[in-house]
Design an enzyme around this catalytic site. Structure first.
Site, PDB file in Angstrom:
ATOM      1  N   TYR A 151      40.149  37.357  33.097  1.00  0.00           N
ATOM      2  CA  TYR A 151      40.009  37.121  34.550  1.00  0.00           C
ATOM      3  C   TYR A 151      40.157  38.341  35.255  1.00  0.00           C
ATOM      4  O   TYR A 151      39.521  38.845  36.004  1.00  0.00           O
ATOM      5  CB  TYR A 151      40.974  36.128  35.031  1.00  0.00           C
ATOM      6  CG  TYR A 151      41.340  35.791  36.324  1.00  0.00           C
ATOM      7  CD1 TYR A 151      40.487  35.090  37.116  1.00  0.00           C
ATOM      8  CD2 TYR A 151      42.382  36.538  37.229  1.00  0.00           C
ATOM      9  CE1 TYR A 151      40.421  34.822  38.551  1.00  0.00           C
ATOM     10  CE2 TYR A 151      42.287  36.375  38.705  1.00  0.00           C
ATOM     11  CZ  TYR A 151      41.566  35.527  39.464  1.00  0.00           C
ATOM     12  OH  TYR A 151      41.666  35.117  40.466  1.00  0.00           O
ATOM     13  N   LYS A 155      37.668  40.715  37.826  1.00  0.00           N
ATOM     14  CA  LYS A 155      37.971  40.830  39.240  1.00  0.00           C
ATOM     15  C   LYS A 155      38.091  42.451  39.361  1.00  0.00           C
ATOM     16  O   LYS A 155      37.864  42.913  40.450  1.00  0.00           O
ATOM     17  CB  LYS A 155      39.461  40.151  39.423  1.00  0.00           C
ATOM     18  CG  LYS A 155      39.252  38.722  39.597  1.00  0.00           C
ATOM     19  CD  LYS A 155      38.392  38.452  40.698  1.00  0.00           C
ATOM     20  CE  LYS A 155      38.506  36.724  40.764  1.00  0.00           C
ATOM     21  NZ  LYS A 155      37.461  36.456  41.959  1.00  0.00           N
ATOM     22  N   VAL A 184      47.061  31.503  45.369  1.00  0.00           N
ATOM     23  CA  VAL A 184      46.752  30.730  46.549  1.00  0.00           C
ATOM     24  C   VAL A 184      46.825  29.247  46.154  1.00  0.00           C
ATOM     25  O   VAL A 184      46.598  28.963  44.787  1.00  0.00           O
ATOM     26  CB  VAL A 184      45.639  31.276  47.226  1.00  0.00           C
ATOM     27  CG1 VAL A 184      45.312  30.607  48.245  1.00  0.00           C
ATOM     28  CG2 VAL A 184      45.345  32.784  47.348  1.00  0.00           C
ATOM     29  N   THR A 186      45.686  26.362  45.474  1.00  0.00           N
ATOM     30  CA  THR A 186      44.387  25.823  45.531  1.00  0.00           C
ATOM     31  C   THR A 186      44.234  25.324  44.309  1.00  0.00           C
ATOM     32  O   THR A 186      44.993  25.388  43.350  1.00  0.00           O
ATOM     33  CB  THR A 186      43.203  26.991  45.412  1.00  0.00           C
ATOM     34  OG1 THR A 186      43.339  27.770  44.289  1.00  0.00           O
ATOM     35  CG2 THR A 186      43.299  27.871  46.821  1.00  0.00           C
TER      36      THR A 186
END
Length: 257
Positions: A151, A155, A184, A186
């Site tokens: 990840y 990014k 966040v 989510t």
């Protein structure tokens, strides 16, 4: 009377717009008077209902042809694209770098990185009057993060692409910026395997919590507006102070171990 941070009548394409940050952004843009095209995997019925309008185009951003079709659809319907929000993303694999499945690098890269590349490539020809591109990167685009190498790598690449695109597209009055949030609230952040990351951030972030999607959408709105026409090529932290240093809570915990 002119409104601050006006995006009224803008045409905005938002990938990953049927959940999380993307959906919060779509709702905010719609309320602010923008024409919203939501792209995502699976059904967009809930998203369209939530914003009481807009269009949904099922799109896998790792597919170059699907992203091209998405941008062509938006341009054919509205005659232009003003704002592109590259929000679609995944996080596949929680593991140390030495034990990671190397296929996870490709999986993350295909969505998180190439989705941004394809979005920029096929939206910009329809930005006839200039525009704004906002790429959702991550706080992990600016530092290493244990257990998240695939990840993190994907990014970091988003920030490099953002800066390169800003240089190449500036003459067309197209601004390209990235935002770099910590975790966040989510579905992706709450997925199985991410519990240690969330627990760490609730201690390490000076505000003592993770972000709400609406707080991230507010920054995206800001960058899309006509007030921000000289902000270009930036990777903006939205992290509750995480990048400023150790929170008091984290400092005290470390000092007493």
């Amino acid at each position: 009377m002119n409104r601050f941070f006006d995006i009224n009548d803008q045409v905005a394409v938002i990938t990953g717009g049927n959940s999380g940050i993307g959906l919060s952004t779509a709702k905010r843009f719609h309320k602010a008077g923008a024409h919203v095209i939501i792209a995502g995997i699976g059904s967009g019925d809930n998203a369209i209902r939530d914003i009481e309008g807009g269009d949904f185009v099922e799109t896998d951003v790792s597919s170059e042809s699907q992203v091209k079709e998405l941008m062509n659809y938006a341009a054919e319907k509205f005659g232009k694209i003003d704002t592109l929000v590259n929000c679609a993303g995944i996080n596949k694999g929680y593991e140390t770098l030495l034990n990671v499945d190397c296929n996870d690098f490709g999986a993350n890269y295909s969505v998180n990185t190439m989705g941004v590349v394809f979005g920029i490539k096929y939206a910009t020809p329809h930005m006839k009057y200039g525009g704004s591109i906002v790429n959702v990167a991550s706080a992990a685009a600016k530092s290493g993060v244990p257990y998240l190498a695939p990840y993190v790598a994907s990014k970091w690449a988003v920030v490099g692409i953002t800066q390169t695109a800003a240089l190449e597209l500036g003459a067309q009055n197209i601004r390209v910026n990235a935002i770099c949030p910590t975790s966040v609230d989510t579905p992706m952040a709450q997925a199985e395997g991410g519990e240690p990351q969330l627990a760490m951030e609730k201690v390490a972030v000076p505000l003592g919590r993770i972000a709400h999607p609406d707080e991230i959408a507010a920054l995206i709105h800001f960058l899309a507006s006509h007030d921000c026409t000289f902000i270009n090529g930036q990777a903006i932290n939205v992290d509750g102070g995480f990048s400023a240093g150790l929170s008091i809570s984290a400092f005290n915990k470390l000092a007493h171990t």
